[in-house]
Design a protein around this motif. Structure first.
Motif, short mmCIF file in Angstrom:
data_model
loop_
_atom_site.label_atom_id
_atom_site.label_comp_id
_atom_site.label_asym_id
_atom_site.label_seq_id
_atom_site.Cartn_x
_atom_site.Cartn_y
_atom_site.Cartn_z
N ASN A 66 0.81 -1.21 0.00
CA ASN A 66 0.00 0.00 0.00
C ASN A 66 0.85 1.26 0.00
O ASN A 66 0.54 2.24 0.66
CB ASN A 66 -0.98 0.02 1.18
CG ASN A 66 -0.25 0.02 2.52
OD1 ASN A 66 0.96 -0.13 2.58
ND2 ASN A 66 -0.98 0.17 3.60
N PRO A 116 -10.12 9.52 0.36
CA PRO A 116 -9.36 8.40 0.92
C PRO A 116 -9.11 7.35 -0.15
O PRO A 116 -10.01 6.99 -0.90
CB PRO A 116 -10.28 7.89 2.04
CG PRO A 116 -11.07 9.09 2.44
CD PRO A 116 -11.30 9.85 1.17
N SER A 117 -7.87 6.85 -0.21
CA SER A 117 -7.49 5.92 -1.26
C SER A 117 -8.35 4.67 -1.30
O SER A 117 -8.61 4.11 -2.37
CB SER A 117 -6.02 5.53 -1.11
OG SER A 117 -5.19 6.66 -1.33
N GLU A 118 -8.85 4.24 -0.13
CA GLU A 118 -9.69 3.04 -0.11
C GLU A 118 -11.05 3.27 -0.76
O GLU A 118 -11.76 2.33 -1.10
CB GLU A 118 -9.88 2.53 1.32
CG GLU A 118 -10.59 3.50 2.26
CD GLU A 118 -9.64 4.38 3.03
OE1 GLU A 118 -10.02 4.85 4.12
OE2 GLU A 118 -8.52 4.62 2.53
N HIS A 119 -11.42 4.56 -0.95
CA HIS A 119 -12.71 4.88 -1.58
C HIS A 119 -12.52 5.42 -3.01
O HIS A 119 -13.47 5.93 -3.60
CB HIS A 119 -13.46 5.92 -0.75
CG HIS A 119 -13.80 5.46 0.63
ND1 HIS A 119 -14.39 4.24 0.88
CD2 HIS A 119 -13.64 6.06 1.85
CE1 HIS A 119 -14.58 4.10 2.18
NE2 HIS A 119 -14.12 5.18 2.79
N ASP A 151 -11.97 3.99 -6.01
CA ASP A 151 -12.75 3.34 -7.07
C ASP A 151 -14.24 3.62 -6.93
O ASP A 151 -14.94 3.88 -7.91
CB ASP A 151 -12.49 1.83 -7.07
CG ASP A 151 -11.07 1.50 -7.48
OD1 ASP A 151 -10.47 2.28 -8.25
OD2 ASP A 151 -10.53 0.47 -7.02
N SER A 152 -14.74 3.56 -5.70
CA SER A 152 -16.17 3.79 -5.48
C SER A 152 -16.54 5.25 -5.78
O SER A 152 -17.64 5.54 -6.26
CB SER A 152 -16.56 3.44 -4.04
OG SER A 152 -15.86 4.23 -3.11
N TYR A 171 -4.51 9.69 0.61
CA TYR A 171 -5.57 10.38 -0.13
C TYR A 171 -5.23 10.43 -1.63
O TYR A 171 -4.18 10.93 -2.01
CB TYR A 171 -5.76 11.81 0.38
CG TYR A 171 -6.46 11.88 1.71
CD1 TYR A 171 -7.85 12.04 1.80
CD2 TYR A 171 -5.74 11.78 2.90
CE1 TYR A 171 -8.49 12.09 3.01
CE2 TYR A 171 -6.38 11.84 4.13
CZ TYR A 171 -7.76 11.99 4.18
OH TYR A 171 -8.40 12.03 5.40
N SER A 172 -6.14 9.92 -2.43
CA SER A 172 -5.98 9.98 -3.88
C SER A 172 -6.42 11.35 -4.39
O SER A 172 -7.27 12.00 -3.79
CB SER A 172 -6.81 8.88 -4.55
OG SER A 172 -6.39 7.60 -4.13
#
Length: 252
Positions: free
Chosen positions: A9, A70-73, A75-76, A164-165
Motif C-alpha cells: 500500500n 481516501p485511497s480506499e474509496h 474506485d467507489s 488520499y488519492s
C-alpha cells in the motif's frame, strides 16, 4: 503513520476526469455531499461563466475541482461520479512510491543514529574547558535537526499522497449530453460509409460551385479562343485559295 505502511500500500492514485451536467447547481451540491460522505475534501476549485450563451439563453458554466478522497474509496468515488455527471473522459494512473519511502526512512534512521551519538558526546564535553568542541557538536546537531525536519516533512507529504488519492474534475454545463457509448463494429462500418458518402457529396458540391463561379470566365475565354481559331482557319483557307489560283495561272 507512514512507517506502518507496507509494500502493498505504498502507491498513489490519481484521476483526470472530464464531465458534463445539465443542472450545474444541483450537480455541484451532490458532488460536495458525495465527497464529504466518503471523508474527502476539495483542496481547490474554480468556476466561471463564459461570455457566450447556450440555446436556453443561459451563460455557459464551467468548473474545475481538485479533490482528495481516501485511497480506499478511490474506485467507489469514480463509480459514483457517473451517477451525478455524464463522464466523457476518464484517465487514471498509479505510482509506486515504495522506493522514495524506504530512501527517506533510511536517511532519517541514519541521521537519528548520528544525532544520538553527538548528544552522547556532548554530555561528556565541558563547555567551560572545551568550548570549541561543544560549539562544533552543537552546530552539527543543528544541521542534523534541520535535515530531519525536511525529511520528516517529505515523509508526511508522501503519507498524505498515499492516504488520499487526487482527482481532477472538469465540469461543463450543457443542454444535451455528448454521446460516448462504445460503438459496435457494424456501427463503425456504417459511420465510415456515411462519412465517405458525405465526403463525396461535399466534393461534388464544391466542384459544382466552382463550375458556377468560373463559368462566365470560361464562356468569355471560350468565345475568345473560338474567334481566334476561326480567324486562323479563315487565314489558312484564304492563303490556300490564293496559292491554288497562282498555280492554275502558271499552268496556263
Amino acid at each position: 503513520k507512514l512507517a506502518e505502511l507496507t509494500l502493498s500500500n505504498t502507491s498513489t492514485k490519481t484521476a483526470n476526469i472530464t464531465a458534463e451536467t445539465k443542472d450545474y447547481a444541483k450537480s455541484s451540491e451532490e458532488l460536495k455531499a458525495l465527497i464529504t460522505g466518503l471523508g474527502g475534501h476539495i483542496s481547490n476549485s474554480s468556476a466561471s461563466e463564459n461570455a457566450s450563451y447556450n440555446s436556453n439563453g443561459k451563460p455557459e458554466k464551467n468548473a474545475k475541482y481538485t479533490i482528495k478522497v481516501p485511497s480506499e474509496h478511490f474506485d467507489s468515488f469514480l463509480t459514483s461520479l457517473s451517477t451525478i455527471f455524464n463522464v466523457t473522459n476518464l484517465t487514471t494512473s498509479t505510482e509506486d512510491v515504495s522506493e522514495s519511502y524506504f530512501t527517506l526512512q533510511a536517511r532519517i534512521s541514519t541521521l537519528q543514529a548520528k544525532r544520538e551519538g553527538l548528544v552522547s558526546m556532548l554530555q561528556n564535553v565541558d563547555v567551560n574547558t572545551d568550548f570549541s568542541t561543544w560549539q562544533k557538536i552543537n552546530s552539527e546537531l543543528t544541521e542534523i535537526d534541520t535535515q530531519l525536519t525536511i525529511y520528516n516533512n517529505q515523509l508526511q507529504a508522501l503519507e498524505n499522497r498515499v492516504a488520499y488519492s487526487t482527482v481532477t474534475l472538469s465540469v461543463r454545463e450543457v443542454i444535451e449530453y455528448t454521446e460516448n457509448e462504445e460503438k459496435s463494429y457494424g456501427q463503425e462500418v456504417s459511420d465510415a460509409f456515411k462519412n465517405s458518402f458525405k465526403s463525396v457529396v461535399e466534393f461534388f458540391k464544391g466542384f459544382f460551385l466552382f463550375v458556377i463561379a468560373v463559368f462566365p470566365f470560361a464562356l468569355i475565354w471560350g468565345a475568345f479562343v473560338l474567334i481566334i481559331i476561326l480567324i486562323v482557319r479563315f487565314s489558312i483557307k484564304k492563303k490556300k485559295a490564293k496559292n491554288n489560283k497562282a498555280n492554275n495561272e502558271n499552268e496556263k
